[in-house]
Write a protein that holds these residues in place. Structure first.
Motif, PDB file in Angstrom:
ATOM      1  N   ALA A  76      -1.939 -10.747   0.003  1.00 29.38           N
ATOM      2  CA  ALA A  76      -2.314  -9.921   1.149  1.00 29.38           C
ATOM      3  C   ALA A  76      -1.258  -8.862   1.439  1.00 29.38           C
ATOM      4  O   ALA A  76      -1.581  -7.705   1.727  1.00 29.38           O
ATOM      5  CB  ALA A  76      -2.553 -10.792   2.379  1.00 29.38           C
ATOM      6  N   MET A  77       0.013  -9.232   1.382  1.00 25.04           N
ATOM      7  CA  MET A  77       1.080  -8.267   1.628  1.00 25.04           C
ATOM      8  C   MET A  77       1.059  -7.162   0.576  1.00 25.04           C
ATOM      9  O   MET A  77       1.185  -5.968   0.893  1.00 25.04           O
ATOM     10  CB  MET A  77       2.439  -8.963   1.625  1.00 25.04           C
ATOM     11  CG  MET A  77       2.643  -9.949   2.764  1.00 25.04           C
ATOM     12  SD  MET A  77       4.315 -10.655   2.723  1.00 25.04           S
ATOM     13  CE  MET A  77       4.129 -12.036   3.845  1.00 25.04           C
ATOM     14  N   ASN A  78       0.894  -7.531  -0.687  1.00 32.79           N
ATOM     15  CA  ASN A  78       0.934  -6.538  -1.753  1.00 32.79           C
ATOM     16  C   ASN A  78      -0.249  -5.584  -1.693  1.00 32.79           C
ATOM     17  O   ASN A  78      -0.094  -4.371  -1.896  1.00 32.79           O
ATOM     18  CB  ASN A  78       0.977  -7.239  -3.113  1.00 32.79           C
ATOM     19  CG  ASN A  78       2.318  -7.881  -3.399  1.00 32.79           C
ATOM     20  OD1 ASN A  78       3.319  -7.553  -2.763  1.00 32.79           O
ATOM     21  ND2 ASN A  78       2.361  -8.804  -4.340  1.00 32.79           N
ATOM     22  N   VAL A  79      -1.433  -6.094  -1.424  1.00 29.90           N
ATOM     23  CA  VAL A  79      -2.609  -5.220  -1.363  1.00 29.90           C
ATOM     24  C   VAL A  79      -2.533  -4.307  -0.140  1.00 29.90           C
ATOM     25  O   VAL A  79      -2.855  -3.112  -0.222  1.00 29.90           O
ATOM     26  CB  VAL A  79      -3.905  -6.045  -1.365  1.00 29.90           C
ATOM     27  CG1 VAL A  79      -5.123  -5.151  -1.140  1.00 29.90           C
ATOM     28  CG2 VAL A  79      -4.053  -6.785  -2.693  1.00 29.90           C
ATOM     29  N   GLN A  80      -2.099  -4.838   1.004  1.00 30.60           N
ATOM     30  CA  GLN A  80      -1.951  -3.979   2.187  1.00 30.60           C
ATOM     31  C   GLN A  80      -0.917  -2.894   1.924  1.00 30.60           C
ATOM     32  O   GLN A  80      -1.119  -1.720   2.277  1.00 30.60           O
ATOM     33  CB  GLN A  80      -1.558  -4.788   3.416  1.00 30.60           C
ATOM     34  CG  GLN A  80      -1.431  -3.921   4.674  1.00 30.60           C
ATOM     35  CD  GLN A  80      -1.134  -4.715   5.931  1.00 30.60           C
ATOM     36  OE1 GLN A  80      -1.435  -5.909   6.010  1.00 30.60           O
ATOM     37  NE2 GLN A  80      -0.544  -4.070   6.923  1.00 30.60           N
TER      38      GLN A  80
END
Length: 440
Positions: A152-156
């Protein structure tokens, strides 16, 4: 797209690359694909190249295979870019466990939330920014399929820092949860109907049926009969929340404040502290076995993995419709989660691309947990986007399992220790020590 170009970034993760290639070459329409491999480690890249050629031969694939130390050459003109990079590799992962442990924090996997997940993201973001810029410049129509955690952190971050819109995060947790549940209740996987939604590693099985019959009732019976089943975190969460979480007990224990800070719960639920370090060592051993087998001309096991990326690629190339689970910016897909957060929902895939489907509102108790998760995620992304080192500490203070274990002073101290330990892997603006300075 008779010969789609598929770029593997971090191809030196050889075992994962092998599984993806076996899946790709199982499709007749993808046997002529151009497989471009990139890794910064020359030995690992050579091993990945040799493994790819072996698998192509075993699968009777007329693929074009190229190996690149230069990432830009690998990405140029790609139709699909698969990211599996682990910045810092085993040493950085060990740091993610050892330093928090010295400050009293327990972790099992440490790759999604918690201090381990926070710093895994922060050391990955500088690479993701460069990769996103390469894709935007050299293959602007490509789909970037991300496997690297924290998902989630990487895609955001990719969405907000690079502006790329064709980005999907892929994880097999929903698929394998449903395989395991179907086996547990004694119904063939191909006969069940299910729907899940939430956030990566903390999605929820909202529907679980067989020919119109609610399979949750059968699951309840099995849990009531089996005391050992009740000693699993995800079963404990299901009994209390009413919906089954789509990630393992080891993962699930890290995203809530109820388990890891209590000795009795660690014992009751058999939580393996530091379990991921054993997995990392196993992966290194598997790499060495593959490298040595290729050098000796010994056979390799060529087994498919049922991962989503090959299915997505096949659907886009052939127009074959499929449903997969993807991690994408919310934008109203789940009503009661933040619009800018990254959510995991069913996605339709065909020649037009990946099309996320709307899930509506989650049950309030599930949304409450997902919002806490996304609050941590958002603060970590903001730390990097706005060069704000205090947000690293704010993220750790907000993290449920960390806050349940440490005082705020200790949280700031462990963040300082992690900044020192990871050093040059972080962007320069975040290499600031703040312990003892609550005003920043």
């Amino acid at each position: 797209m008779t010969r789609p170009k598929i770029a593997f970034i971090g191809a030196g993760s050889v075992e994962f690359t092998q599984g993806l290639l076996a899946d790709l070459f199982a499709f007749p329409e993808l046997k002529r694909a151009h497989i471009a491999l990139h890794d910064i480690d020359a030995e690992r890249l050579a091993t990945a190249d040799a493994a790819a050629r072996y698998i192509a031969e075993e699968r009777a694939a007329d693929a074009r295979i190229t190996a690149h130390r230069d990432r830009r050459a690998c990405v140029a003109d790609a139709d699909f870019v698969l990211n599996t990079v682990n910045i810092g590799m085993r040493d950085a992962t060990r740091t993610d466990f050892d330093v928090p442990a010295r400050h009293g924090l327990r972790q099992t996997i440490g790759d999604t939330l918690g201090v381990g997940g926070v710093f895994r993201a922060l050391r990955t973001f500088p690479f993701l920014k460069r990769l996103g810029e390469d894709v935007a410049e050299l293959s602007p129509d490509a789909w970037l399929l991300n496997y690297t955690n924290p998902m989630a952190m990487n895609v955001q971050y990719l969405a907000q820092a690079t502006g790329l819109t064709r980005v999907v995060g892929l994880c097999h947790s929903v698929y394998w949860t449903m395989r395991d549940l179907s086996e547990l209740v004694g119904v063939p996987y191909d006969e069940i109907t299910y729907r899940a939604a939430g956030v990566n590693h903390q999605s929820w099985v909202l529907r679980f049926e067989h020919r119109g019959r609610d399979l949750y009732r059968r699951l309840d019976e099995l849990i009531a009969e089996d005391a050992q089943l009740r000693r699993r975190v995800r079963v404990d969460m299901y009994r209390r929340l009413g919906y089954y979480p789509t990630e393992t007990s080891e993962h699930s224990s890290e995203y809530v404040p109820w388990y890891l800070s209590h000795d009795s719960e660690v014992e009751r639920l058999r939580l393996p502290i530091g379990a991921y370090l054993d997995m990392v060592d196993d992966n290194v051993a598997a790499y060495h076995e593959t490298r040595d087998a290729l050098a000796q001309g010994a056979p390799l096991a060529v087994e498919g993995t049922m991962e989503y990326a090959p299915q997505i690629i096949h659907s886009m190339v052939t127009g074959t419709p499929r449903t997969v689970y993807g991690n994408v910016p919310n934008g109203g897909l789940i009503d009661n989660l933040p619009a800018h957060g990254v959510v995991e929902v069913p996605c339709l895939v065909d020649a037009s691309g990946v099309q996320p489907t709307r899930a509506g509102s989650l049950p309030p108790q599930l949304a409450a947990l997902n919002r806490a998760y996304l609050s941590v995620t958002d603060l970590v992304v903001r730390a990097a986007l706005y060069d704000e080192p205090r947000h690293i500490r704010h993220a750790a203070m907000t993290d449920p399992a960390t806050a349940a274990t440490l005082t705020v002073d200790r949280i700031w101290e462990v963040c300082d220790a992690m900044v020192r330990a990871h050093g040059d892997l972080l962007q320069p603006s975040l290499r600031v020590l703040l312990a003892g300075r609550a005003d920043g």
